[in-house]
Design an enzyme around this catalytic site. Structure first.
Site, PDB file in Angstrom:
ATOM      1  N   HIS A 110      40.755 -37.180  81.916  1.00 29.22           N
ATOM      2  CA  HIS A 110      41.528 -37.529  83.106  1.00 29.22           C
ATOM      3  C   HIS A 110      41.228 -38.946  83.603  1.00 29.22           C
ATOM      4  O   HIS A 110      42.099 -39.608  84.168  1.00 29.22           O
ATOM      5  CB  HIS A 110      41.320 -36.476  84.200  1.00 29.22           C
ATOM      6  CG  HIS A 110      41.900 -35.135  83.821  1.00 29.22           C
ATOM      7  ND1 HIS A 110      41.437 -33.940  84.301  1.00 29.22           N
ATOM      8  CD2 HIS A 110      42.909 -34.819  82.963  1.00 29.22           C
ATOM      9  CE1 HIS A 110      42.148 -32.939  83.774  1.00 29.22           C
ATOM     10  NE2 HIS A 110      43.033 -33.460  82.957  1.00 29.22           N
ATOM     11  N   HIS A 167      51.212 -30.319  76.624  1.00 33.88           N
ATOM     12  CA  HIS A 167      50.449 -29.084  76.839  1.00 33.88           C
ATOM     13  C   HIS A 167      49.855 -29.195  78.240  1.00 33.88           C
ATOM     14  O   HIS A 167      48.698 -29.587  78.422  1.00 33.88           O
ATOM     15  CB  HIS A 167      49.327 -28.936  75.807  1.00 33.88           C
ATOM     16  CG  HIS A 167      49.803 -28.751  74.400  1.00 33.88           C
ATOM     17  ND1 HIS A 167      50.408 -29.747  73.683  1.00 33.88           N
ATOM     18  CD2 HIS A 167      49.754 -27.657  73.577  1.00 33.88           C
ATOM     19  CE1 HIS A 167      50.716 -29.295  72.466  1.00 33.88           C
ATOM     20  NE2 HIS A 167      50.331 -28.026  72.379  1.00 33.88           N
ATOM     21  N   SER A 199      46.216 -32.416  84.327  1.00 34.63           N
ATOM     22  CA  SER A 199      46.870 -33.671  83.933  1.00 34.63           C
ATOM     23  C   SER A 199      48.270 -33.850  84.544  1.00 34.63           C
ATOM     24  O   SER A 199      48.606 -34.966  84.972  1.00 34.63           O
ATOM     25  CB  SER A 199      46.926 -33.794  82.409  1.00 34.63           C
ATOM     26  OG  SER A 199      47.505 -32.650  81.821  1.00 34.63           O
ATOM     27  N   GLU A 238      54.860 -26.607  79.064  1.00 34.34           N
ATOM     28  CA  GLU A 238      53.819 -25.577  78.968  1.00 34.34           C
ATOM     29  C   GLU A 238      54.455 -24.320  78.378  1.00 34.34           C
ATOM     30  O   GLU A 238      55.538 -23.907  78.789  1.00 34.34           O
ATOM     31  CB  GLU A 238      53.223 -25.324  80.366  1.00 34.34           C
ATOM     32  CG  GLU A 238      52.351 -24.103  80.505  1.00 34.34           C
ATOM     33  CD  GLU A 238      51.134 -24.075  79.582  1.00 34.34           C
ATOM     34  OE1 GLU A 238      50.416 -25.075  79.475  1.00 34.34           O
ATOM     35  OE2 GLU A 238      50.921 -23.024  78.934  1.00 34.34           O
ATOM     36  N   ASP A 245      57.760 -25.090  73.759  1.00 29.79           N
ATOM     37  CA  ASP A 245      56.700 -25.495  72.814  1.00 29.79           C
ATOM     38  C   ASP A 245      56.599 -27.022  72.874  1.00 29.79           C
ATOM     39  O   ASP A 245      57.558 -27.722  72.533  1.00 29.79           O
ATOM     40  CB  ASP A 245      57.096 -25.013  71.410  1.00 29.79           C
ATOM     41  CG  ASP A 245      56.058 -25.404  70.360  1.00 29.79           C
ATOM     42  OD1 ASP A 245      55.943 -24.693  69.363  1.00 29.79           O
ATOM     43  OD2 ASP A 245      55.371 -26.434  70.527  1.00 29.79           O
ATOM     44  N   GLY A 246      55.463 -27.511  73.303  1.00 26.11           N
ATOM     45  CA  GLY A 246      55.297 -28.947  73.506  1.00 26.11           C
ATOM     46  C   GLY A 246      55.446 -29.755  72.229  1.00 26.11           C
ATOM     47  O   GLY A 246      55.971 -30.877  72.253  1.00 26.11           O
ATOM     48  N   ASP A 292      47.538 -32.436  74.519  1.00 25.91           N
ATOM     49  CA  ASP A 292      46.237 -31.830  74.844  1.00 25.91           C
ATOM     50  C   ASP A 292      46.246 -30.351  74.464  1.00 25.91           C
ATOM     51  O   ASP A 292      46.256 -29.476  75.333  1.00 25.91           O
ATOM     52  CB  ASP A 292      45.998 -32.018  76.358  1.00 25.91           C
ATOM     53  CG  ASP A 292      44.648 -31.515  76.803  1.00 25.91           C
ATOM     54  OD1 ASP A 292      43.763 -31.316  75.954  1.00 25.91           O
ATOM     55  OD2 ASP A 292      44.476 -31.319  78.031  1.00 25.91           O
TER      56      ASP A 292
HETATM   57  N1  SAM Z   1      46.554 -30.919  79.781  1.00 24.02           N
HETATM   58  C1  SAM Z   1      45.963 -29.971  80.729  1.00 24.02           C
HETATM   59  C2  SAM Z   1      45.075 -30.740  81.683  1.00 24.02           C
HETATM   60  O1  SAM Z   1      44.458 -31.743  81.276  1.00 24.02           O
HETATM   61  O2  SAM Z   1      44.985 -30.334  82.842  1.00 24.02           O
HETATM   62  C3  SAM Z   1      45.199 -28.869  80.033  1.00 24.02           C
HETATM   63  C4  SAM Z   1      45.933 -28.220  78.923  1.00 24.02           C
HETATM   64  S1  SAM Z   1      45.098 -26.922  78.097  1.00 24.02           S
HETATM   65  C5  SAM Z   1      43.873 -27.730  77.184  1.00 24.02           C
HETATM   66  C6  SAM Z   1      46.273 -26.457  76.879  1.00 24.02           C
HETATM   67  C7  SAM Z   1      47.504 -25.763  77.438  1.00 24.02           C
HETATM   68  O3  SAM Z   1      48.480 -25.699  76.394  1.00 24.02           O
HETATM   69  C8  SAM Z   1      47.302 -24.336  77.887  1.00 24.02           C
HETATM   70  O4  SAM Z   1      47.749 -24.202  79.207  1.00 24.02           O
HETATM   71  C9  SAM Z   1      48.164 -23.483  76.946  1.00 24.02           C
HETATM   72  O5  SAM Z   1      48.777 -22.380  77.579  1.00 24.02           O
HETATM   73  C10 SAM Z   1      49.206 -24.485  76.525  1.00 24.02           C
HETATM   74  N2  SAM Z   1      49.857 -24.272  75.215  1.00 24.02           N
HETATM   75  C11 SAM Z   1      49.394 -23.662  74.103  1.00 24.02           C
HETATM   76  N3  SAM Z   1      50.245 -23.829  73.066  1.00 24.02           N
HETATM   77  C12 SAM Z   1      51.256 -24.590  73.532  1.00 24.02           C
HETATM   78  C13 SAM Z   1      52.435 -25.159  72.946  1.00 24.02           C
HETATM   79  N4  SAM Z   1      52.721 -24.958  71.648  1.00 24.02           N
HETATM   80  N5  SAM Z   1      53.255 -25.895  73.710  1.00 24.02           N
HETATM   81  C14 SAM Z   1      52.973 -26.123  75.023  1.00 24.02           C
HETATM   82  N6  SAM Z   1      51.887 -25.622  75.643  1.00 24.02           N
HETATM   83  C15 SAM Z   1      51.026 -24.881  74.905  1.00 24.02           C
END
Ligand code: SAM
Length: 277
Positions: free
Chosen positions: A18, A41, A98, A116, A141-142, A162
């Site tokens: 961050h 993500h 984030s 997300e 899906d990101g 992420d």
């Molecule tokens: N970026 C966030 C932050 O810094 O506050 C933290 C993200 S966390 C490490 C990963 C997130 O990705 C989780 O909330 C999970 O549910 C989500 N996730 C998992 N697979 C995903 C995908 N294919 N596309 C989007 N989100 C996904």
């Protein structure tokens, strides 16, 4: 999809990620021209550190909670002060994710798309981002969505990737997605988070991504020695780092390292992987 970021929010790796995010956004804000942020993500955007998940791991206690004295330090590097101010705005028991950090740093001309995949997380994220007119949360899906959003209309911007690293082939998916994204938006700034369980696996991922013909890239890796944490080393690959980013992260590292190490030790390494300043 078992991963929940609430267990880890505010830990040492979140802090470094961050701070890097704030450093890039501060750079993008230097010009009036609009910029776009895509957070592939995103998580839920705001974490309550009194939740059972956070208390169970104690990771925030060994992360953001160790920076309390820096909040009062008048001569802290500007990037650290800006990050700590954003955290403080959320209240003592809450920690911003984030997408909330990015949303708070947008100007009226800028845009944030936060993606997300988890239904419960994205429902909360939508509420968290509701006050920001130029930020949108998408349930998708990101990885798949990213290339469809590139290049952004502003042709300036940041992509944060992420992932949770639950899947065995996550490094591969990450490298392939970054390669495809960079092909479509070569001048963008990219921050990609990765765990360093094996330096060889991390270096292979970096090598594969840089093979796309990237001229400038660096990594910021943080290691925290036990007894501080279960997960001890993580990194961020920064493609097209802004001018001065490496020095800003070094300056922040000098204050973060002694604090995040706690009773053990810590190290933050900023390493050029392609080109230099
Ligand atoms: N970026 C966030 C932050 O810094 O506050 C933290 C993200 S966390 C490490 C990963 C997130 O990705 C989780 O909330 C999970 O549910 C989500 N996730 C998992 N697979 C995903 C995908 N294919 N596309 C989007 N989100 C996904």
């Amino acid at each position: 999809m078992n991963y929940r970021h609430g267990y880890h929010a505010g830990n040492f790796a979140d802090v470094v990620k961050h701070v890097a995010l704030v450093a890039v956004l501060r750079h993008l804000r230097k010009k009036d021209t609009a910029f776009s942020v895509i957070d592939t993500h995103a998580g839920r955007g705001l974490y309550d550190l009194r939740d059972a998940a956070s208390i169970a791991t104690g990771e925030a206690q060994r992360g953001i909670a160790r920076l309390d004295d820096l909040m009062e330090m008048p001569a802290a590097p500007p990037v650290l002060s800006a990050y700590l101010d954003l955290v403080a705005e959320c209240g003592r028991q809450r920690y911003p994710g984030s997408p909330l950090i990015a949303a708070k740093m947008l100007r009226p001309q800028d845009r944030l798309t936060a993606i997300e995949k988890h239904a419960e997380e994205v429902a909360i994220l939508k509420d968290v981002l509701a006050p920001f007119r130029n930020a949108v949360a998408e349930h998708a899906d990101g990885y798949a969505r990213l290339t469809k959003l590139l290049p952004p209309p502003s042709r300036r911007g940041l992509v944060l990737v992420d992932p949770p690293f639950e899947a065995a082939d996550e490094f591969e998916t990450l490298a392939q997605t970054l390669t495809a994204a960079i092909r479509k938006f070569a001048t963008g700034i990219y921050l990609a988070w990765y765990p360093v369980k094996s330096q060889g696996a991390a270096d292979a991922f970096i090598g594969e991504t840089l093979a796309a013909g990237i001229a400038k890239a660096l990594t910021v890796e943080i290691a925290v020695a036990p007894p501080s944490d279960r997960m001890t080393c993580a990194g961020i690959l920064v493609v097209n780092p802004p001018y001065g980013f490496a020095a800003e992260m070094q300056a922040a590292a000098e204050l973060l390292v002694p604090r995040l190490g706690g009773q053990g030790s810590a190290d933050i390494n900023v390493t050029w992987r392609a080109g230099s300043e």
